[in-house]
Scaffold this active site. Sequence first.
Site, PDB file in Angstrom:
ATOM      1  N   LYS A 208       4.494  -0.503  -6.737  1.00 50.88           N
ATOM      2  CA  LYS A 208       5.337  -1.292  -7.640  1.00 50.88           C
ATOM      3  C   LYS A 208       5.608  -2.639  -6.983  1.00 50.88           C
ATOM      4  O   LYS A 208       6.157  -2.708  -5.884  1.00 50.88           O
ATOM      5  CB  LYS A 208       6.644  -0.559  -7.913  1.00 50.88           C
ATOM      6  CG  LYS A 208       7.579  -1.346  -8.819  1.00 50.88           C
ATOM      7  CD  LYS A 208       8.802  -0.545  -9.221  1.00 50.88           C
ATOM      8  CE  LYS A 208       9.701  -1.377 -10.110  1.00 50.88           C
ATOM      9  NZ  LYS A 208      10.884  -0.638 -10.540  1.00 50.88           N
ATOM     10  N   LYS A 263       2.226  -0.812 -11.104  1.00 50.16           N
ATOM     11  CA  LYS A 263       3.093  -1.601 -11.978  1.00 50.16           C
ATOM     12  C   LYS A 263       3.326  -2.980 -11.375  1.00 50.16           C
ATOM     13  O   LYS A 263       3.626  -3.031 -10.176  1.00 50.16           O
ATOM     14  CB  LYS A 263       4.417  -0.849 -12.120  1.00 50.16           C
ATOM     15  CG  LYS A 263       5.434  -1.503 -12.973  1.00 50.16           C
ATOM     16  CD  LYS A 263       6.684  -0.680 -13.020  1.00 50.16           C
ATOM     17  CE  LYS A 263       7.747  -1.511 -13.673  1.00 50.16           C
ATOM     18  NZ  LYS A 263       9.036  -1.265 -13.144  1.00 50.16           N
TER      19      LYS A 263
END
Length: 339
Positions: A208, A263
């Site tokens: 992330k 992400k």
Amino acid sequence: MSTQETAGPWGQFPSTRLRRNRRHGWSRRLVAESSLSASDLIWPLFVQEGESAAVEIGSMPGVYRLSIDQAVAQIGDAVELGISAIALFPATPAKLKTPDALEATNPDNLICRAIREVKRAYGDAIGVVADVALDPYSSHGQDGLVKNGYVVNDETIEVLITQAIIQADAGCDIIAPSDMMDGRIGAIRKGLDKAGHHPVQLMAYAAKYASAFYGPFRDAVGSSGNLGSGDKRTYQMNPANSDEALREVALDLAEGADMVMVKPGMPYLDIVARVKSTFAAPTFAYQVSGEYAMLTAAAANGWLDREAVMLESLLAFKRAGADAILTYFALEAARALRG
Ligand code: PBG
């Protein structure tokens, strides 16, 4: 040497003409290497307090913060369309946000009530995902506890374990730690198991990045004002890095992650491809709020064909190696795929 011999396995013009396979629709379908279906999609949605409420998010036209009753009703459409799972995010009332994010561990908080209602309505017809991180509950908007201006790792994990357990108690199928603390997957796994929740899956937000593409999400859960000029760069990854993503994924898998996620999505498809080819584990990607906002804004101006770019962007995730995609387009895409 003949042309055939010099051509090697890749072939050579004019005996090889790649346009031949592209001539007809049936032929293009026949040789397609990837495909997209509703079962590949996870629909993230925002819940808020109240009844019969649907408040459009300014930076995400077409996406609403829903009261639990409305969310439950709309999730019925997702079930009917064959979407595999939904991911719930709470817009916690501002008065409940504190520096220690205590509301995250309240078994009757908004997210736990939402999980219970969705499970009561649909059982195993659809999977329910919930994040573990403190940002929807903290007055500073950070994902962890803050001491002397720094987001502290190990103390934060203790709170995350409790947060995970109460969400699992409420019936959550997949716990998704999105906080990026070191070691949290293993600690949460242990905590869940000790509480009797060994069937509960863990979807790690493994790679992330500290991204500017999360802006509209922070509007949706009301954390952008809390975060102010702060950022998350001491725990989320540097967008410059790719090898580091593999180390993050390796650790999360070793600690017990059932699936790993990358992400944001579209600007990070190289990471999706590397993670999938290196680990061969269930690999998910999150088409985040800023990506939705970009495509939606361009389409609203008539600059892009909304349905076409939606489906193309989602197919690109599959081609890169993603097994599933979290996307705010989930319902719309599932409807478009049904035709
Ligand atoms: C919370 C969380 C965020 C997103 C998912 N979980 C925001 C953040 O890390 O600041 C972003 C999702 C999106 O932008 O659509 N930790």
